[in-house]
Write an enzyme that holds these catalytic residues in place. Sequence first.
Site, PDB file in Angstrom:
ATOM      1  N   ALA A   8       0.840  -1.215   0.000  1.00 15.11           N
ATOM      2  CA  ALA A   8       0.000   0.000   0.000  1.00 15.11           C
ATOM      3  C   ALA A   8       0.866   1.253   0.000  1.00 15.11           C
ATOM      4  CB  ALA A   8      -0.919  -0.013   1.213  1.00 15.11           C
ATOM      5  N   GLY A   9       2.046   1.115  -0.598  1.00 12.67           N
ATOM      6  CA  GLY A   9       2.952   2.260  -0.692  1.00 12.67           C
ATOM      7  C   GLY A   9       2.553   3.154  -1.853  1.00 12.67           C
ATOM      8  N   VAL A  11       3.192   3.073  -5.191  1.00 10.73           N
ATOM      9  CA  VAL A  11       2.639   2.463  -6.407  1.00 10.73           C
ATOM     10  C   VAL A  11       1.294   1.796  -6.102  1.00 10.73           C
ATOM     11  CG1 VAL A  11       2.987   0.762  -8.239  1.00 10.73           C
ATOM     12  CG2 VAL A  11       4.952   2.049  -7.370  1.00 10.73           C
ATOM     13  N   GLY A  12       1.253   1.013  -5.015  1.00 13.94           N
ATOM     14  CA  GLY A  12       0.044   0.257  -4.696  1.00 13.94           C
ATOM     15  C   GLY A  12      -1.152   1.152  -4.434  1.00 13.94           C
ATOM     16  N   ARG A  80      14.004   2.025  -5.248  1.00 17.28           N
ATOM     17  CA  ARG A  80      15.421   2.415  -5.332  1.00 17.28           C
ATOM     18  C   ARG A  80      15.689   3.699  -4.573  1.00 17.28           C
ATOM     19  NH1 ARG A  80      17.524   2.841 -11.336  1.00 17.28           N
ATOM     20  NH2 ARG A  80      15.364   3.159 -11.963  1.00 17.28           N
ATOM     21  N   ASN A  93      14.187  -7.520  -1.926  1.00 16.14           N
ATOM     22  CA  ASN A  93      12.866  -7.689  -2.526  1.00 16.14           C
ATOM     23  C   ASN A  93      12.538  -9.151  -2.815  1.00 16.14           C
ATOM     24  OD1 ASN A  93      12.257  -5.067  -2.228  1.00 16.14           O
ATOM     25  ND2 ASN A  93      12.467  -4.488  -4.384  1.00 16.14           N
ATOM     26  N   VAL A 116       5.029  -6.057 -10.078  1.00 19.16           N
ATOM     27  CA  VAL A 116       5.509  -4.684 -10.316  1.00 19.16           C
ATOM     28  C   VAL A 116       6.831  -4.441  -9.580  1.00 19.16           C
ATOM     29  CG1 VAL A 116       4.930  -2.218 -10.072  1.00 19.16           C
ATOM     30  CG2 VAL A 116       3.125  -3.854 -10.604  1.00 19.16           C
ATOM     31  N   ASN A 118      10.526  -4.364  -8.274  1.00 20.43           N
ATOM     32  CA  ASN A 118      11.815  -4.435  -8.976  1.00 20.43           C
ATOM     33  C   ASN A 118      12.866  -5.246  -8.220  1.00 20.43           C
ATOM     34  OD1 ASN A 118      11.815  -3.001 -11.489  1.00 20.43           O
ATOM     35  ND2 ASN A 118      11.245  -1.181 -10.293  1.00 20.43           N
ATOM     36  N   HIS A 173      13.614  -4.510 -18.008  1.00 19.10           N
ATOM     37  CA  HIS A 173      13.284  -3.200 -17.429  1.00 19.10           C
ATOM     38  C   HIS A 173      14.549  -2.653 -16.764  1.00 19.10           C
ATOM     39  CE1 HIS A 173      10.947  -0.037 -15.762  1.00 19.10           C
ATOM     40  NE2 HIS A 173      10.970  -0.475 -14.520  1.00 19.10           N
TER      41      HIS A 173
HETATM   42  N1  APR Z   1       4.240  -7.732   2.585  1.00 18.20           N
HETATM   43  C1  APR Z   1       3.398  -6.735   2.276  1.00 18.20           C
HETATM   44  N2  APR Z   1       3.815  -5.466   2.076  1.00 18.20           N
HETATM   45  C2  APR Z   1       5.115  -5.221   2.215  1.00 18.20           C
HETATM   46  C3  APR Z   1       6.056  -6.226   2.528  1.00 18.20           C
HETATM   47  C4  APR Z   1       5.569  -7.536   2.730  1.00 18.20           C
HETATM   48  N3  APR Z   1       6.380  -8.558   3.030  1.00 18.20           N
HETATM   49  N4  APR Z   1       7.286  -5.663   2.575  1.00 18.20           N
HETATM   50  C5  APR Z   1       7.120  -4.350   2.287  1.00 18.20           C
HETATM   51  N5  APR Z   1       5.827  -4.080   2.075  1.00 18.20           N
HETATM   52  C6  APR Z   1       5.203  -2.797   1.766  1.00 18.20           C
HETATM   53  C7  APR Z   1       5.779  -1.650   2.575  1.00 18.20           C
HETATM   54  O1  APR Z   1       5.216  -1.623   3.877  1.00 18.20           O
HETATM   55  C8  APR Z   1       5.367  -0.438   1.744  1.00 18.20           C
HETATM   56  O2  APR Z   1       4.132   0.119   2.167  1.00 18.20           O
HETATM   57  O3  APR Z   1       5.471  -2.429   0.410  1.00 18.20           O
HETATM   58  C9  APR Z   1       5.206  -1.018   0.318  1.00 18.20           C
HETATM   59  C10 APR Z   1       6.165  -0.404  -0.703  1.00 18.20           C
HETATM   60  O4  APR Z   1       5.810   0.914  -0.863  1.00 18.20           O
HETATM   61  P1  APR Z   1       6.873   2.063  -1.199  1.00 18.20           P
HETATM   62  O5  APR Z   1       8.015   1.970  -0.259  1.00 18.20           O
HETATM   63  O6  APR Z   1       6.129   3.352  -1.301  1.00 18.20           O
HETATM   64  O7  APR Z   1       7.431   1.632  -2.633  1.00 18.20           O
HETATM   65  P2  APR Z   1       6.740   1.902  -4.069  1.00 18.20           P
HETATM   66  O8  APR Z   1       7.194   3.196  -4.604  1.00 18.20           O
HETATM   67  O9  APR Z   1       5.286   1.626  -3.974  1.00 18.20           O
HETATM   68  O10 APR Z   1       7.452   0.763  -4.938  1.00 18.20           O
HETATM   69  C11 APR Z   1       7.192  -0.587  -4.712  1.00 18.20           C
HETATM   70  O11 APR Z   1       7.422  -1.161  -7.010  1.00 18.20           O
HETATM   71  O12 APR Z   1       8.113   0.112  -8.842  1.00 18.20           O
HETATM   72  C12 APR Z   1       8.501  -0.822  -7.876  1.00 18.20           C
HETATM   73  O13 APR Z   1      10.858  -0.383  -7.562  1.00 18.20           O
HETATM   74  C13 APR Z   1       9.600  -0.287  -6.974  1.00 18.20           C
HETATM   75  O14 APR Z   1      10.149  -2.388  -5.956  1.00 18.20           O
HETATM   76  C14 APR Z   1       9.442  -1.173  -5.773  1.00 18.20           C
HETATM   77  C15 APR Z   1       7.931  -1.433  -5.732  1.00 18.20           C
END
Ligand code: APR
Length: 306
Positions: A8-9, A11-12, A80, A93, A116, A118, A173
């Site tokens: 739910a970061g 991208v999500g 990144r 990851n 999605v 990386n 990618h």
């Molecule tokens: N289970 C569920 N959620 C998780 C886990 C897990 N084991 N580990 C991390 N997360 C969640 C984090 O809590 C965070 O809310 O994944 C989310 C990632 O969000 P962001 O840090 O905002 O990253 P974001 O910009 O969304 O990118 C996510 O997509 O484009 C790719 O390179 C990017 O690998 C990255 C991914």
Amino acid sequence: MKISIIGAGNVGATLADRVLRERIGDVVLLDLVRDLARGKALDISDAAPLLGCENSIVGTADYENISNSDVVVITAGFPRKPGMSREDLISKNRNVVEAVLTGVKRFSPDAIVVVVTNPLDIMTFLAYEFMGRKRNRVFGMAGNLDTARFKAILSEELGAPAGSIETFVLGSHGDTMVPLVSRTTVSGKPLKEILKAEALKKILERTKKRGGEIVALLKSGSAYFSPSAACLEILKAIVNDEKKTIVCSSFMQGEYGIKGCAIGVPARIGKGGIEEIIEWDLPEEELCELQNSAKQVKDVLNQYAL
Ligand code: APR
């Protein structure tokens, strides 16, 4: 359709918002950090009366909530930082994606899975293996993002509307992606007749580095508006059974002379996921570039013993 988004970061959550706005399905937004998922889901649903969204959204940390999803999108993982390559994310990851897949396999084993996280082609390969080698139902989003970036940069440089540009970007990618110059036209005119070699070279370089350019500017986090939009395009093609040609990272079984890794190739996307890998007759030079890109992905798989 039930669409579960893991992570739910940036991208999500942006994808969840886009899915609701487009009214293509009900959303489950899952994150390790439960309150983050719940808070973002509430915030997005509060916008529904303003935006006219009619589907539901639930935020959770409990995989049981993703049961019987039609599609699961995996965005969980670390983005990144400035100066990092996507490969620098592998170890961290990989653990995240394997934990997520364990939940997906338990509660939604038949869902179409769109990766999605990386480094995209590596994580897609892991997901393909983990979910039982169903390449039509487990694939990655990136090629249509790279294609959109190429179009956006061309549009800016040429002062032409992006909608007048036809092109596709294949391959990994990353830095070895392969913009298909031979198939690029602007208002029907071949790109090679419009741009001089030197100018074209600069645009290709910028396209390949676009993700890094954004990371360097943001200082914390990576791109999310365009990745979520690219993912939405795939979800719409599935939900509406569009049979649209979209470049997706797919496990290769000899197409384009490539086997044993996932890489971006044109695919027909419909309600079954990848319904066909489309094999174009590429000029020798571009075919070599694509095969070289695949070789680099395979080298990374070997290096990490994946
Ligand atoms: N289970 C569920 N959620 C998780 C886990 C897990 N084991 N580990 C991390 N997360 C969640 C984090 O809590 C965070 O809310 O994944 C989310 C990632 O969000 P962001 O840090 O905002 O990253 P974001 O910009 O969304 O990118 C996510 O997509 O484009 C790719 O390179 C990017 O690998 C990255 C991914």
